[in-house]
Design a protein around this motif. Structure first.
Motif, mmCIF file in Angstrom:
data_model
loop_
_atom_site.group_PDB
_atom_site.id
_atom_site.type_symbol
_atom_site.label_atom_id
_atom_site.label_comp_id
_atom_site.label_asym_id
_atom_site.label_seq_id
_atom_site.Cartn_x
_atom_site.Cartn_y
_atom_site.Cartn_z
ATOM 1 N N PRO A 124 4.260 0.065 14.203
ATOM 2 C CA PRO A 124 3.718 -0.552 12.871
ATOM 3 C C PRO A 124 3.813 0.787 11.973
ATOM 4 C CG PRO A 124 2.560 -0.791 14.891
ATOM 5 C CD PRO A 124 3.249 -0.192 14.888
ATOM 6 N N ALA A 125 3.654 1.266 10.836
ATOM 7 C CA ALA A 125 3.178 2.165 10.190
ATOM 8 C C ALA A 125 3.352 1.767 8.574
ATOM 9 C CB ALA A 125 4.603 2.959 10.354
ATOM 10 N N ALA A 126 3.026 2.099 7.471
ATOM 11 C CA ALA A 126 2.936 1.826 6.245
ATOM 12 C C ALA A 126 2.941 2.931 5.694
ATOM 13 C CB ALA A 126 1.742 1.178 5.594
ATOM 14 N N LEU A 127 4.282 2.699 4.618
ATOM 15 C CA LEU A 127 4.765 3.529 3.596
ATOM 16 C C LEU A 127 4.176 3.528 1.901
ATOM 17 C CD1 LEU A 127 7.168 5.728 2.542
ATOM 18 C CD2 LEU A 127 8.555 4.437 1.991
ATOM 19 N N ALA A 128 3.833 4.789 1.521
ATOM 20 C CA ALA A 128 3.456 4.751 0.256
ATOM 21 C C ALA A 128 3.230 5.478 -0.824
ATOM 22 C CB ALA A 128 1.196 5.019 0.287
ATOM 23 N N ARG A 129 4.375 5.127 -2.009
ATOM 24 C CA ARG A 129 5.323 5.673 -2.973
ATOM 25 C C ARG A 129 4.682 5.774 -4.064
ATOM 26 N NH1 ARG A 129 10.543 4.330 -1.940
ATOM 27 N NH2 ARG A 129 10.464 2.354 -1.372
ATOM 28 N N VAL A 130 5.118 6.625 -4.630
ATOM 29 C CA VAL A 130 3.900 6.522 -6.355
ATOM 30 C C VAL A 130 4.882 5.842 -6.983
ATOM 31 C CG1 VAL A 130 3.295 7.892 -8.024
ATOM 32 C CG2 VAL A 130 2.823 8.584 -5.665
ATOM 33 N N ALA A 131 4.891 4.898 -7.879
ATOM 34 C CA ALA A 131 5.507 3.605 -8.389
ATOM 35 C C ALA A 131 5.779 3.805 -9.649
ATOM 36 C CB ALA A 131 5.415 2.580 -8.165
ATOM 37 N N ARG A 132 4.290 4.375 -9.940
ATOM 38 C CA ARG A 132 4.456 4.487 -11.713
ATOM 39 C C ARG A 132 2.912 5.209 -11.436
ATOM 40 N NH1 ARG A 132 3.427 -1.690 -11.732
ATOM 41 N NH2 ARG A 132 5.532 -1.799 -13.053
ATOM 42 N N GLY A 133 3.333 6.760 -12.701
ATOM 43 C CA GLY A 133 2.823 7.739 -12.772
ATOM 44 C C GLY A 133 3.351 8.761 -13.379
ATOM 45 N N PRO A 134 2.882 9.826 -13.610
ATOM 46 C CA PRO A 134 3.575 11.091 -14.090
ATOM 47 C C PRO A 134 4.803 11.330 -12.918
ATOM 48 C CG PRO A 134 0.775 11.619 -12.740
ATOM 49 C CD PRO A 134 1.588 10.340 -12.351
ATOM 50 N N ALA A 135 5.472 11.743 -14.578
ATOM 51 C CA ALA A 135 7.111 11.689 -13.547
ATOM 52 C C ALA A 135 7.061 12.352 -12.137
ATOM 53 C CB ALA A 135 7.644 12.769 -14.840
ATOM 54 N N GLY A 136 5.990 13.596 -12.459
ATOM 55 C CA GLY A 136 6.779 14.837 -11.016
ATOM 56 C C GLY A 136 6.058 14.039 -9.545
ATOM 57 N N LEU A 137 5.303 13.485 -9.904
ATOM 58 C CA LEU A 137 5.419 12.886 -8.383
ATOM 59 C C LEU A 137 5.879 10.889 -8.657
ATOM 60 C CD1 LEU A 137 1.160 12.364 -8.979
ATOM 61 C CD2 LEU A 137 2.569 14.695 -7.981
ATOM 62 N N GLY A 192 -3.596 5.034 -13.818
ATOM 63 C CA GLY A 192 -3.649 6.332 -13.677
ATOM 64 C C GLY A 192 -2.166 5.723 -13.099
ATOM 65 N N LEU A 193 -2.070 6.155 -11.824
ATOM 66 C CA LEU A 193 -1.457 5.560 -11.507
ATOM 67 C C LEU A 193 -0.894 4.243 -10.660
ATOM 68 C CD1 LEU A 193 -1.528 6.984 -8.059
ATOM 69 C CD2 LEU A 193 -1.307 8.807 -8.932
ATOM 70 N N THR A 194 0.500 4.255 -9.693
ATOM 71 C CA THR A 194 0.245 2.599 -8.812
ATOM 72 C C THR A 194 0.978 3.089 -8.035
ATOM 73 O OG1 THR A 194 0.623 1.525 -10.921
ATOM 74 C CG2 THR A 194 1.600 0.395 -8.686
ATOM 75 N N LEU A 195 0.794 2.640 -6.442
ATOM 76 C CA LEU A 195 1.442 2.731 -5.537
ATOM 77 C C LEU A 195 2.333 1.271 -5.129
ATOM 78 C CD1 LEU A 195 -1.601 5.066 -3.632
ATOM 79 C CD2 LEU A 195 0.486 5.903 -4.910
ATOM 80 N N LEU A 196 3.568 1.833 -4.328
ATOM 81 C CA LEU A 196 3.663 0.895 -3.322
ATOM 82 C C LEU A 196 3.204 0.812 -2.147
ATOM 83 C CD1 LEU A 196 6.049 -2.006 -3.178
ATOM 84 C CD2 LEU A 196 7.672 -0.230 -3.642
ATOM 85 N N VAL A 197 3.293 0.172 -1.813
ATOM 86 C CA VAL A 197 3.096 0.206 -0.051
ATOM 87 C C VAL A 197 3.863 -0.824 0.499
ATOM 88 C CG1 VAL A 197 1.074 0.309 1.853
ATOM 89 C CG2 VAL A 197 0.298 1.022 -0.439
ATOM 90 N N GLU A 198 4.121 -0.381 1.285
ATOM 91 C CA GLU A 198 5.139 -1.105 2.413
ATOM 92 C C GLU A 198 4.588 -1.088 4.214
ATOM 93 O OE1 GLU A 198 10.213 -0.881 1.576
ATOM 94 O OE2 GLU A 198 8.942 1.012 0.553
ATOM 95 N N SER A 199 4.673 -1.899 4.350
ATOM 96 C CA SER A 199 4.141 -2.082 6.054
ATOM 97 C C SER A 199 4.414 -2.616 6.381
ATOM 98 C CB SER A 199 2.525 -3.342 6.252
ATOM 99 O OG SER A 199 1.491 -3.262 4.955
ATOM 100 N N ASN A 200 4.878 -2.302 7.957
ATOM 101 C CA ASN A 200 5.999 -2.743 8.474
ATOM 102 C C ASN A 200 5.331 -3.380 10.031
ATOM 103 O OD1 ASN A 200 9.079 -2.831 10.017
ATOM 104 N ND2 ASN A 200 7.544 -1.652 11.691
#
Length: 380
Positions: A124-137, A192-200
């Motif tokens: 089990p783990a979760a991956l959080a990625r910046v999906a909307r926000g500053p280009a550098g992130l 501010g920004l949006t995170l996509l969190v995928e849970s396994n």
């Protein structure tokens, strides 16, 4: 993306560079939900799907471009009214995609590699990625495990990583994939920004009580839907692995006693196929007082009425009894064990997804909708 963990983990181990397009959000009638993914490596090999075929060609091109530029991007696809052959979802919905390059020097590679390894290993783990926000992130990610340990980072304010980890842990505990709105400094201010969190998480459990021919068919259907299937019966002559080859485990025990010692959660499905009061009543008394996504019991309407009286005599309340799906299954006119299993899993899916169970022909209910959406009556 974690739905491709086995293949992508192998690509990482082989040193391949690739880009992965992940469904960020959908609206209307879109065939695949958040977390679904398509990946393309340097050689042009493709795995996965994000739309059931509608926009795959264009997504392939976006992945190849991301590999060349090294930049993550977000793209939206929708229906084109003016040109039926234009790139778009002909089913009428819209889909937002996060395209992330996973190259040797990509900032996201560490977190993605750790997430793919965990998912491929069933951890089990979760991956959080910046999906909307500053280009550098954009595209940067971090992996969060149930004990709170974190790998990778989003590359912004230190508070951002801490808040993102806390949000990812919450979604991991719920077994959910979704988006979270944050500000760049990690607070929860929208815009501010949006995170996509995928849970396994481990597959949900389906526990089938009663070693009957209907149970064998239901075990096959449950495995097809991705459940970890257990068949339980007190009779050792019937509860054997040979009779239930599709079950992950076969348990010989009194059903209510087994249920007391095993774990259930909000994703667990309990199917009682014994339709024998000496098994059903103590089992359902236990089941209806513990967490579960679906609790159903087989039997005629007369059996149900007798069962209801017995359960009330055991002290179950109206609210507890309202959780019971009995007689189990949708009305398909089923006769054979396979048809009956189909009617049962159809009701399980309808309950989980908020479906009505009515034919789509002549109905104005959205094909893809959220649980709790009210169905609209069919057009006369």
């Amino acid at each position: 993306m974690l739905d491709l963990a086995g293949e992508l983990h192998a690509w990482i181990a082989e040193g391949r560079e690739f880009a992965v397009a992940t469904v960020l959000a959908v609206a209307g009638s879109a065939p695949r939900g958040p977390g679904a993914a398509l990946a393309v490596d340097r050689a042009g090999t493709v795995i996965g799907s994000v739309s059931g075929g509608c926009v795959e060609g264009a997504v392939y091109d976006l992945c190849r471009t991301a590999l060349d530029t090294g930049a993550a991007v977000v793209e939206r696809f929708g229906y084109s009214d003016e040109d039926a052959f234009a790139v778009g979802l002909t089913c009428g919905g819209t889909i937002d995609l996060l395209i992330t390059p996973v190259t040797a020097g990509a900032p996201a590679r560490t977190a993605l590699a750790a997430a793919l390894a965990a998912a491929a290993g069933g951890e089990p783990a979760a991956l959080a990625r910046v999906a909307r926000g500053p280009a550098g992130l954009l595209g940067r990610g971090l992996l969060v495990r149930p004990d709170g340990t974190v790998e990778g980072g989003l590359g912004g304010h230190p508070e951002l990583d801490r808040t993102a980890a806390a949000e990812a842990c919450a979604l991991l505990e719920a077994g959910r994939t979704g988006t979270v709105e944050l500000s760049a400094d990690g607070s929860h201010c929208p815009g501010g920004l949006t995170l996509l969190v995928e849970s396994n998480v481990p597959p949900p459990r389906m526990i089938v009580f009663g070693a009957v021919d209907f149970a064998a068919a239901l075990a096959r259907a449950g495995k097809f839907l991705g459940y970890h299937v257990t068949v339980c019966d007190a009779r050792p002559v019937f509860a054997t692995p040979a009779r239930f080859p599709d079950a992950d485990e076969v348990v010989v025990d009194w059903p209510h006693r087994y249920l007391r010692r095993t774990g259930t959660d909000a994703r667990t499905v309990l199917c009682v196929l014994t339709h024998d009061a000496k098994f059903d009543v103590p089992l359902l008394t236990e089941a209806l007082r513990r967490p579960a996504a679906f609790i159903g019991a087989m039997g005629s309407r007369r059996t149900h009425e007798d069962r209801d009286r017995r359960l009330r005599a055991e002290g179950l309340t109206d609210a507890e009894l309202a959780r019971l799906h009995s007689p189990i299954g949708l009305d398909l006119g089923a006769r054979t064990p396979e048809e009956t299993a189909l009617s049962i899993v159809a009701e399980i899916v309808a309950t989980r997804r908020g479906g009505t169970g009515v034919p789509l022909t002549g109905s104005t209910t959205p094909i893809h909708h959220e649980p709790g959406d009210r169905p609209r009556p069919a057009v006369a």
